[in-house]
Design a protein around this motif. Structure first.
Motif, PDB file in Angstrom:
ATOM      1  N   THR A 181       6.428   2.371  -9.397  1.00 37.52           N
ATOM      2  CA  THR A 181       5.548   3.113 -10.303  1.00 37.52           C
ATOM      3  C   THR A 181       6.363   4.188 -11.020  1.00 37.52           C
ATOM      4  O   THR A 181       7.434   4.595 -10.552  1.00 37.52           O
ATOM      5  CB  THR A 181       4.401   3.794  -9.531  1.00 37.52           C
ATOM      6  N   ILE A 182       5.855   4.670 -12.127  1.00 36.52           N
ATOM      7  CA  ILE A 182       6.546   5.737 -12.845  1.00 36.52           C
ATOM      8  C   ILE A 182       6.584   7.009 -12.003  1.00 36.52           C
ATOM      9  O   ILE A 182       7.539   7.793 -12.076  1.00 36.52           O
ATOM     10  CB  ILE A 182       5.881   5.996 -14.229  1.00 36.52           C
ATOM     11  N   GLU A 183       5.574   7.200 -11.144  1.00 33.03           N
ATOM     12  CA  GLU A 183       5.566   8.363 -10.261  1.00 33.03           C
ATOM     13  C   GLU A 183       6.755   8.321  -9.294  1.00 33.03           C
ATOM     14  O   GLU A 183       7.396   9.348  -9.029  1.00 33.03           O
ATOM     15  CB  GLU A 183       4.258   8.438  -9.471  1.00 33.03           C
ATOM     16  N   GLU A 184       7.063   7.125  -8.789  1.00 38.49           N
ATOM     17  CA  GLU A 184       8.217   6.979  -7.899  1.00 38.49           C
ATOM     18  C   GLU A 184       9.518   7.282  -8.642  1.00 38.49           C
ATOM     19  O   GLU A 184      10.428   7.910  -8.098  1.00 38.49           O
ATOM     20  CB  GLU A 184       8.269   5.553  -7.335  1.00 38.49           C
ATOM     21  N   VAL A 185       9.581   6.838  -9.868  1.00 41.60           N
ATOM     22  CA  VAL A 185      10.783   7.075 -10.690  1.00 41.60           C
ATOM     23  C   VAL A 185      10.996   8.566 -10.917  1.00 41.60           C
ATOM     24  O   VAL A 185      12.101   9.088 -10.764  1.00 41.60           O
ATOM     25  CB  VAL A 185      10.675   6.345 -12.043  1.00 41.60           C
ATOM     26  N   LEU A 186       9.928   9.266 -11.274  1.00 40.37           N
ATOM     27  CA  LEU A 186      10.029  10.692 -11.594  1.00 40.37           C
ATOM     28  C   LEU A 186      10.432  11.530 -10.385  1.00 40.37           C
ATOM     29  O   LEU A 186      11.054  12.585 -10.535  1.00 40.37           O
ATOM     30  CB  LEU A 186       8.694  11.192 -12.172  1.00 40.37           C
ATOM     31  N   PHE A 203      12.164   8.283 -24.096  1.00 45.08           N
ATOM     32  CA  PHE A 203      11.623   8.336 -22.740  1.00 45.08           C
ATOM     33  C   PHE A 203      10.673   9.521 -22.580  1.00 45.08           C
ATOM     34  O   PHE A 203       9.571   9.390 -22.023  1.00 45.08           O
ATOM     35  CB  PHE A 203      12.762   8.411 -21.725  1.00 45.08           C
ATOM     36  N   GLU A 204      11.079  10.689 -23.078  1.00 48.69           N
ATOM     37  CA  GLU A 204      10.239  11.875 -22.968  1.00 48.69           C
ATOM     38  C   GLU A 204       8.931  11.694 -23.740  1.00 48.69           C
ATOM     39  O   GLU A 204       7.855  12.085 -23.257  1.00 48.69           O
ATOM     40  CB  GLU A 204      10.998  13.098 -23.482  1.00 48.69           C
ATOM     41  N   ASN A 205       9.011  11.119 -24.930  1.00 47.43           N
ATOM     42  CA  ASN A 205       7.792  10.885 -25.721  1.00 47.43           C
ATOM     43  C   ASN A 205       6.843   9.934 -25.009  1.00 47.43           C
ATOM     44  O   ASN A 205       5.619  10.114 -25.034  1.00 47.43           O
ATOM     45  CB  ASN A 205       8.150  10.325 -27.097  1.00 47.43           C
ATOM     46  N   LYS A 206       7.395   8.911 -24.364  1.00 44.95           N
ATOM     47  CA  LYS A 206       6.573   7.955 -23.620  1.00 44.95           C
ATOM     48  C   LYS A 206       5.862   8.650 -22.452  1.00 44.95           C
ATOM     49  O   LYS A 206       4.671   8.407 -22.204  1.00 44.95           O
ATOM     50  CB  LYS A 206       7.456   6.818 -23.098  1.00 44.95           C
ATOM     51  N   LEU A 207       6.577   9.528 -21.765  1.00 42.81           N
ATOM     52  CA  LEU A 207       5.973  10.267 -20.653  1.00 42.81           C
ATOM     53  C   LEU A 207       4.817  11.140 -21.144  1.00 42.81           C
ATOM     54  O   LEU A 207       3.717  11.125 -20.574  1.00 42.81           O
ATOM     55  CB  LEU A 207       7.014  11.146 -19.966  1.00 42.81           C
ATOM     56  N   ILE A 208       5.071  11.902 -22.209  1.00 43.00           N
ATOM     57  CA  ILE A 208       4.047  12.805 -22.748  1.00 43.00           C
ATOM     58  C   ILE A 208       2.823  12.024 -23.219  1.00 43.00           C
ATOM     59  O   ILE A 208       1.675  12.395 -22.925  1.00 43.00           O
ATOM     60  CB  ILE A 208       4.634  13.640 -23.909  1.00 43.00           C
ATOM     61  N   ASN A 209       3.064  10.921 -23.935  1.00 38.97           N
ATOM     62  CA  ASN A 209       1.951  10.104 -24.441  1.00 38.97           C
ATOM     63  C   ASN A 209       1.181   9.421 -23.318  1.00 38.97           C
ATOM     64  O   ASN A 209       0.034   9.016 -23.515  1.00 38.97           O
ATOM     65  CB  ASN A 209       2.473   9.050 -25.428  1.00 38.97           C
ATOM     66  N   GLY A 211       0.527  10.995 -20.516  1.00 40.64           N
ATOM     67  CA  GLY A 211      -0.159  12.055 -19.780  1.00 40.64           C
ATOM     68  C   GLY A 211       0.676  12.790 -18.755  1.00 40.64           C
ATOM     69  O   GLY A 211       0.136  13.557 -17.942  1.00 40.64           O
ATOM     70  N   TYR A 212       1.989  12.589 -18.776  1.00 44.56           N
ATOM     71  CA  TYR A 212       2.854  13.268 -17.813  1.00 44.56           C
ATOM     72  C   TYR A 212       3.518  14.485 -18.474  1.00 44.56           C
ATOM     73  O   TYR A 212       3.654  14.557 -19.687  1.00 44.56           O
ATOM     74  CB  TYR A 212       3.937  12.317 -17.293  1.00 44.56           C
ATOM     75  N   SER A 213       3.936  15.424 -17.651  1.00 49.70           N
ATOM     76  CA  SER A 213       4.670  16.591 -18.123  1.00 49.70           C
ATOM     77  C   SER A 213       6.159  16.358 -17.906  1.00 49.70           C
ATOM     78  O   SER A 213       6.570  15.712 -16.927  1.00 49.70           O
ATOM     79  CB  SER A 213       4.226  17.849 -17.358  1.00 49.70           C
ATOM     80  N   LEU A 214       6.974  16.907 -18.800  1.00 54.53           N
ATOM     81  CA  LEU A 214       8.420  16.772 -18.633  1.00 54.53           C
ATOM     82  C   LEU A 214       8.896  17.504 -17.379  1.00 54.53           C
ATOM     83  O   LEU A 214       9.962  17.200 -16.843  1.00 54.53           O
ATOM     84  CB  LEU A 214       9.146  17.312 -19.870  1.00 54.53           C
ATOM     85  N   LYS A 215       8.093  18.448 -16.904  1.00 56.39           N
ATOM     86  CA  LYS A 215       8.423  19.166 -15.673  1.00 56.39           C
ATOM     87  C   LYS A 215       8.295  18.267 -14.446  1.00 56.39           C
ATOM     88  O   LYS A 215       8.776  18.604 -13.365  1.00 56.39           O
ATOM     89  CB  LYS A 215       7.520  20.382 -15.511  1.00 56.39           C
ATOM     90  N   ASP A 216       7.621  17.105 -14.619  1.00 63.00           N
ATOM     91  CA  ASP A 216       7.475  16.165 -13.507  1.00 63.00           C
ATOM     92  C   ASP A 216       8.788  15.462 -13.177  1.00 63.00           C
ATOM     93  O   ASP A 216       8.924  14.866 -12.103  1.00 63.00           O
ATOM     94  CB  ASP A 216       6.413  15.108 -13.838  1.00 63.00           C
TER      95      ASP A 216
END
Length: 294
Positions: A181-186, A203-209, A211-216
């Motif tokens: 999962t993306i959560e495991e990756v982060l 990658f950062e834009n995909k995360l933000i779009n 619903g994730y924060s770059l701080k994750d």
């Protein structure tokens, strides 16, 4: 050739400091001051305000800077064009971002030159921000970039799509899984490209779009060199998000494994970018060749 006083003005505007500008231009600081004073007297406006140790452009200075940048860019392009007009060998300047410049464009340029023996292509390979700057500065005719850019300010044409994937060593815990999962990756040790790179921005834009924060992100290292980044991943120091193109050799050599991320596909575009058509014949021909040979 652009007036040296305008070149001095451009340098001060970028460095925001007379001393730094003097060092770059290899002239004295009083010489820089004289050039700026001469321009202010000629245009009858104030170009800079001093704020602390920095020189900030006035509104009039900003207007002159925009025009001076364009004059400087056109001066370089005219120089290149006159050289090609009088030379047996035509020389064209192209910029490419690191993935494209390292893994896609060299072979295309090689095949293009076999068909055009009297053509030299000088290739600059830098991150997306730097290539865009070179385009605006007139250092290159054409850029091939992989990251987001302001499409209202340049002409552009798509080369093709590219996929960003999760890459790990065969010794990495993810290597035994069919997907993660993306959560495991982060949460894992991420080895990412430097800020300003197209890969990082996508990658950062995909995360933000999503619903994730770059701080994750658990960023372990930031690397500007793709070869070094791949070596770090092969040494099992972390995982990375990288272009599929960049790791083909490592995947074939079984030193890196691609692990799918559940419901998190990352597709981006490779795009040609240029500002005008002063070199339309070359730009049109090279773009057509690359797309046809792709």
């Amino acid at each position: 050739m652009i007036d040296f006083k305008l070149l001095t003005f451009i340098t001060v505007a970028k460095t925001k400091n007379f001393t730094k500008a003097a060092d770059i231009l290899n002239i004295t600081q009083p010489g820089v001051s004289q050039h700026i004073k001469a321009l202010e007297e000629y245009y009858k406006v104030k170009l800079f305000n001093k704020k602390g140790k920095q020189m900030e452009l006035t509104s009039e200075g900003t207007l002159l800077f925009n025009h001076a940048e364009e004059v400087n860019r056109m001066s370089k392009l005219i120089k290149y064009e006159l050289h090609n007009k009088s030379s047996i060998f035509n020389r064209y300047y192209v910029g490419a971002t690191l993935t494209i410049g390292g893994y896609v464009l060299p072979k295309l340029i090689g095949r293009y030159r076999k068909k055009h023996e009297n053509t030299d292509i000088i290739l600059y390979v830098e991150n997306t921000e730097s290539i865009i700057k070179r385009l605006y500065n007139g250092d290159i005719y054409l850029g091939v970039i992989e990251g987001p850019f302001n499409k209202s300010k340049v002409n552009y044409e798509k080369l093709r799509d590219d996929e960003l994937v999760l890459a790990v060593s065969y010794l990495h815990p993810f290597a035994s899984k069919e997907s993660v999962t993306i959560e495991e990756v982060l949460k894992n040790k991420l080895i990412l490209r430097e800020k300003g790179s197209g890969t990082r921005k996508v990658f950062e834009n995909k995360l933000i779009n999503s619903g994730y924060s770059l701080k994750d992100m658990n960023i372990y290292m930031e690397i500007g060199d793709i070869t070094a980044l791949i070596s770090l991943v092969e040494s099992n120091l972390g995982c990375t998000i990288i272009s599929k193109e960049a790791i083909k050799a490592s995947v074939n050599a079984n030193t890196i494994k691609i692990i799918p991320i559940k419901n998190f596909d990352i597709i981006r575009e490779f795009n040609f970018v240029y500002l005008d058509e002063s070199q339309y014949d070359f730009i049109n021909d090279f773009i057509g060749f690359c797309k046809g040979d792709n």
